[in-house]
Design an enzyme around this catalytic site. Sequence first.
Site, PDB file in Angstrom:
ATOM      1  N   ASP A 214      57.098 -12.146  81.109  1.00 21.51           N
ATOM      2  CA  ASP A 214      55.997 -11.863  80.191  1.00 21.51           C
ATOM      3  C   ASP A 214      54.635 -12.204  80.790  1.00 21.51           C
ATOM      4  O   ASP A 214      53.724 -11.389  80.760  1.00 21.51           O
ATOM      5  CB  ASP A 214      56.193 -12.611  78.862  1.00 21.51           C
ATOM      6  CG  ASP A 214      57.222 -11.908  77.960  1.00 21.51           C
ATOM      7  OD1 ASP A 214      57.384 -10.671  78.086  1.00 21.51           O
ATOM      8  OD2 ASP A 214      57.858 -12.605  77.146  1.00 21.51           O
TER       9      ASP A 214
ATOM     10  N   ARG B 127      52.253 -28.353  75.866  1.00 21.98           N
ATOM     11  CA  ARG B 127      51.299 -27.290  75.558  1.00 21.98           C
ATOM     12  C   ARG B 127      49.841 -27.745  75.480  1.00 21.98           C
ATOM     13  O   ARG B 127      48.964 -27.088  76.045  1.00 21.98           O
ATOM     14  CB  ARG B 127      51.716 -26.551  74.284  1.00 21.98           C
ATOM     15  CG  ARG B 127      53.096 -25.885  74.392  1.00 21.98           C
ATOM     16  CD  ARG B 127      53.172 -24.969  75.608  1.00 21.98           C
ATOM     17  NE  ARG B 127      54.468 -24.335  75.781  1.00 21.98           N
ATOM     18  CZ  ARG B 127      55.314 -24.618  76.772  1.00 21.98           C
ATOM     19  NH1 ARG B 127      55.016 -25.540  77.669  1.00 21.98           N
ATOM     20  NH2 ARG B 127      56.456 -23.978  76.882  1.00 21.98           N
TER      21      ARG B 127
ATOM     22  N   ASP C  43      54.894 -21.801  70.510  1.00 24.01           N
ATOM     23  CA  ASP C  43      53.976 -22.075  71.613  1.00 24.01           C
ATOM     24  C   ASP C  43      52.655 -21.331  71.485  1.00 24.01           C
ATOM     25  O   ASP C  43      51.603 -21.856  71.832  1.00 24.01           O
ATOM     26  CB  ASP C  43      54.660 -21.779  72.950  1.00 24.01           C
ATOM     27  CG  ASP C  43      55.700 -22.844  73.284  1.00 24.01           C
ATOM     28  OD1 ASP C  43      55.508 -23.995  72.844  1.00 24.01           O
ATOM     29  OD2 ASP C  43      56.693 -22.535  73.959  1.00 24.01           O
TER      30      ASP C  43
ATOM     31  N   SER D  54      66.586 -17.847  76.997  1.00 24.84           N
ATOM     32  CA  SER D  54      65.187 -18.171  77.219  1.00 24.84           C
ATOM     33  C   SER D  54      65.121 -19.677  77.433  1.00 24.84           C
ATOM     34  O   SER D  54      65.594 -20.453  76.604  1.00 24.84           O
ATOM     35  CB  SER D  54      64.362 -17.764  75.998  1.00 24.84           C
ATOM     36  OG  SER D  54      63.164 -18.510  75.970  1.00 24.84           O
TER      37      SER D  54
END
Length: 402
Positions: free
Chosen positions: A16, A97, A126, A177
């Site tokens: 991505d 994050r 996220d 994932s």
Amino acid sequence: MGRARRVVLAYSGGVDTSVCIPYLRHAWGVEEVIAFAADLGQGDELEPIRRKALAIGASQSIVADLVEPFIRDYGFPAIRANALYEGRYPLSTALARPLIARRLVEIAREVDADAVAHGCTGKGNDQVRFDMAIGALAPDLKVLTPAREWGMSREQTIAYGERFGVPSPVSRQSPYSIDLNLLGRSIEAGPLEDPMAEPPEAVFAMVCNPAEAPDSPSTVEIGFEQGNPVSIDTERLDPVSIIRRANDLAGRHGFGRIDMIENRVVGIKSREIYETPGLLLLIRAHQELEAICLTADVARYKRGIESSWADLVYQGLWFGPLKQALDGFLDTTQRNVNGTVRLRLHKGHCTVLGRCSDDSLYDPVMATYGAEDQFDHRAAEGFIYVWGMPNRLWSQQQARHT
Ligand code: ARG
């Protein structure tokens, strides 16, 4: 589209974020995409990732080693807070994050970018964490989110990328994932989407199968100062080494796997597998030390603070005012959380064996049943008379009604 001229992209090397590079340039007309990848101890080779970004069209590619601040400023506060989202998940992904967002914003300032970008989709936590953190640190900075807007399926995304030289993922057969850093591994999707399906052994990488863990247990001693772990088996270690050692120990003994259904910020329930051996071991030890160092009322009140702290970290509110306020409480309470906890790791279990502290509130002459007992037993009588007053009055009143 004229959205932005120079953009700094949070880059992981995955499909991505890789497709974001040509997409930002060709679909959205961005002139310059600067890729930024963070080293959070995930163990990936970052030099190939840095070069990959350049190969697919980034004008500049930056790698920043953030392992030390990650553990010291994000991991250790979580240990002091005994932070477990919904009582179980020690936030290994969530904690990374705000740090990535902070560095992203700093780089954007350094290179005079007019926007930042990330490759999160519209369903996860996220995206919330990145957008909230960037919004708090740089309210004026535009955040571009191609993967949230392009509307391509995974196959379409891969096909789009291939047109611009983004190599298709090597392990297209891996249905999972995975998010990885030094604090833990998060695994979702594929067969895990059936909440009744047992996770295949192949999803695990940090924590061995408890059934195959060594037959002989290991004993470990964790030393704390002001709520921060500072030593393992009396050896003083820097924060990163503490986590590495704790991961290794607990992982080897099969301790630290979590299989949970959690409530995402966007409202849906999802099934995630976590491997957070070191973090869970250190939180377990820290909880035990607090039990001997904190007064009953502070300990009880802190449980509420801990769950609020975990919630807000999960929900992307790291740079918010409530977080600051709760940190004030945590700092005060941790001043006398000093001492050592001894634990045993064995076949997936972690058992506390003992704890000691110079700040211990455990008073042997009060606790003992032996001859040295100094507790005034007669004082209990008056205490119980007063303590029981409300209930006696209530019972008498009830008796009059019947
Ligand atoms: N559910 C975890 C969180 O929100 C992890 C998210 C990323 N997981 C993943 N497998 N890519 O913090």
